[in-house]
Design an enzyme around this catalytic site. Sequence first.
Site, PDB file in Angstrom:
ATOM      1  N   HIS A  13      10.225  -6.450   9.213  1.00  0.00           N
ATOM      2  CA  HIS A  13       9.643  -5.564   8.170  1.00  0.00           C
ATOM      3  C   HIS A  13       9.812  -4.115   8.613  1.00  0.00           C
ATOM      4  CE1 HIS A  13       6.402  -4.743   5.002  1.00  0.00           C
ATOM      5  NE2 HIS A  13       6.806  -3.564   5.441  1.00  0.00           N
ATOM      6  N   HIS A  15      10.883   0.106   7.339  1.00  0.00           N
ATOM      7  CA  HIS A  15      11.238   1.149   6.368  1.00  0.00           C
ATOM      8  C   HIS A  15      12.250   2.093   7.010  1.00  0.00           C
ATOM      9  CE1 HIS A  15       8.012   0.057   3.554  1.00  0.00           C
ATOM     10  NE2 HIS A  15       7.382  -0.320   4.661  1.00  0.00           N
ATOM     11  N   LYS A 109      10.743  -8.162  -2.563  1.00  0.00           N
ATOM     12  CA  LYS A 109       9.446  -7.621  -2.170  1.00  0.00           C
ATOM     13  C   LYS A 109       8.537  -7.444  -3.380  1.00  0.00           C
ATOM     14  CE  LYS A 109       6.460  -5.681   0.630  1.00  0.00           C
ATOM     15  NZ  LYS A 109       6.525  -4.525   1.491  1.00  0.00           N
ATOM     16  N   HIS A 146       3.338  -7.589  -0.299  1.00  0.00           N
ATOM     17  CA  HIS A 146       2.315  -6.620   0.113  1.00  0.00           C
ATOM     18  C   HIS A 146       1.015  -7.129  -0.488  1.00  0.00           C
ATOM     19  CE1 HIS A 146       0.870  -2.475   1.227  1.00  0.00           C
ATOM     20  NE2 HIS A 146      -0.120  -2.949   0.480  1.00  0.00           N
ATOM     21  N   HIS A 184       2.659  -7.763   6.952  1.00  0.00           N
ATOM     22  CA  HIS A 184       1.700  -6.929   7.694  1.00  0.00           C
ATOM     23  C   HIS A 184       0.244  -7.334   7.459  1.00  0.00           C
ATOM     24  CE1 HIS A 184       1.700  -4.942   3.818  1.00  0.00           C
ATOM     25  NE2 HIS A 184       2.807  -4.285   4.043  1.00  0.00           N
ATOM     26  N   ASP A 257       6.658  -2.687  10.358  1.00  0.00           N
ATOM     27  CA  ASP A 257       6.248  -1.810   9.261  1.00  0.00           C
ATOM     28  C   ASP A 257       6.343  -0.350   9.681  1.00  0.00           C
ATOM     29  OD1 ASP A 257       5.552  -1.207   6.673  1.00  0.00           O
ATOM     30  OD2 ASP A 257       3.404  -1.501   6.966  1.00  0.00           O
TER      31      ASP A 257
HETATM   32  O1  DOR Z   1       1.584   2.366   5.476  1.00  0.00           O
HETATM   33  C1  DOR Z   1       2.481   2.014   4.720  1.00  0.00           C
HETATM   34  N1  DOR Z   1       3.599   2.755   4.581  1.00  0.00           N
HETATM   35  N2  DOR Z   1       2.318   0.903   4.008  1.00  0.00           N
HETATM   36  C2  DOR Z   1       3.190   0.550   3.067  1.00  0.00           C
HETATM   37  O2  DOR Z   1       2.982  -0.465   2.450  1.00  0.00           O
HETATM   38  C3  DOR Z   1       4.362   1.394   2.747  1.00  0.00           C
HETATM   39  C4  DOR Z   1       4.714   2.241   3.869  1.00  0.00           C
HETATM   40  C5  DOR Z   1       5.665   3.354   3.483  1.00  0.00           C
HETATM   41  O3  DOR Z   1       6.668   3.076   2.827  1.00  0.00           O
HETATM   42  O4  DOR Z   1       5.424   4.498   3.879  1.00  0.00           O
HETATM   43 ZN    ZN Z   2       5.962  -1.797   4.763  1.00  0.00          ZN
END
Ligand code: DOR
Ligand code: ZN
Length: 356
Positions: A13, A15, A109, A146, A184, A257
């Site tokens: 997971h 970003h 997702k 999520h 998460h 995450d």
């Molecule tokens: O803390 C987070 N940041 N939770 C999420 O679900 C998305 C993520 C983000 O993309 O910044």
């Molecule tokens: Zn995330």
Amino acid sequence: MDTLTLRRPDDWHLHLRDGDALRAVVAASARQFARAIVMPNLKPPVTTLADALAYRARILAALAAARDAGELDERAAAFQPLMTLYLTDNTRPAELEAAARSGMVQGVKLYPAGATTNSDAGVTDIRKVDAALETMQRVGLPLLVHGEATDPAIDVFDREHVFIDQVMEPLRRRFPALRIVFEHITTREAAHYVRDAADGIGATITAHHLLYNRNAIFTGGLRPHWYCLPVLKREPHRLALLEAATSGNPRFFLGTDSAPHAQRLKEHAAACAGCYTAPHALELYAAAFELAGALDRLEGFASLHGPRFYGLPVNADTVTLRRAAWTIPEQLPFPGDAIVPLAAGESLQWKLAPAA
Ligand code: DOR
Ligand code: ZN
């Protein structure tokens, strides 16, 4: 024990963002992990197979640029992004079938609309995506969830366990063969739900939810770098997550995450949610597992359970962590600004060794 050698791990997971931000962060994950499930919450979101393939090409180009700039060796530059689609009220079953057939998309997702960063295109009512879920169940495409209820009347700290009752459990009953990753997880309720459920469900757990409880957000002042969604919870929840992660149960696996945001958007009146943990992810997990006296369980969680859930091969090579104290940098480069890694300025006791 002063060295720890593991099968090379993956991040289930992550970003990575896009453009200059992608270029700034991708090398950090590539040094730590062989593969990652890349989240689709870009602006605009990654909703089609064509979007996912184009995004994948941009990630590969950023990796090549990092290698050419001397930031990555060949092994790290071969990092594999595993792509996901962003489910919307309008996702067409045919798009999901094409995505599954391509072999290039590993999951879809579910962001409940309004739950988190760039979730406004998300699903407004789970009943609206029945046809999509039925297709995913049939073609074997996992749903990555999520899991937070979005009704503003629900307390922020209760949103995960309310989601289990209102959405997750009814969903599982209606689509019993749909493979699900509860992303998460942050509560005892979610850890026990996944542990006790029928087959076909897994969960990712972040390093920060294993290491910190909600006091971390308020220690010595309001600390936005500890703010993420789902938000950190009370200590009993942290302990339940640690117990799940170190239990050896293959349903639980590593997902950082890691969610980079520019420093000025974190240190802001309405701070963005997300902890940037990619550069020191494995070291953070090692700290958590060591505190639990379970370093011998780290390899399963970090390197074996995720591939098993996704039906992918385990990585052939290894990484080594060495016991050596070091200090997490205060800031790292980020376009037009800087980025502050989680626990900046604090020390860690394990360090990932450079590839041999
Ligand atoms: O803390 C987070 N940041 N939770 C999420 O679900 C998305 C993520 C983000 O993309 O910044
Ligand atoms: Zn995330």
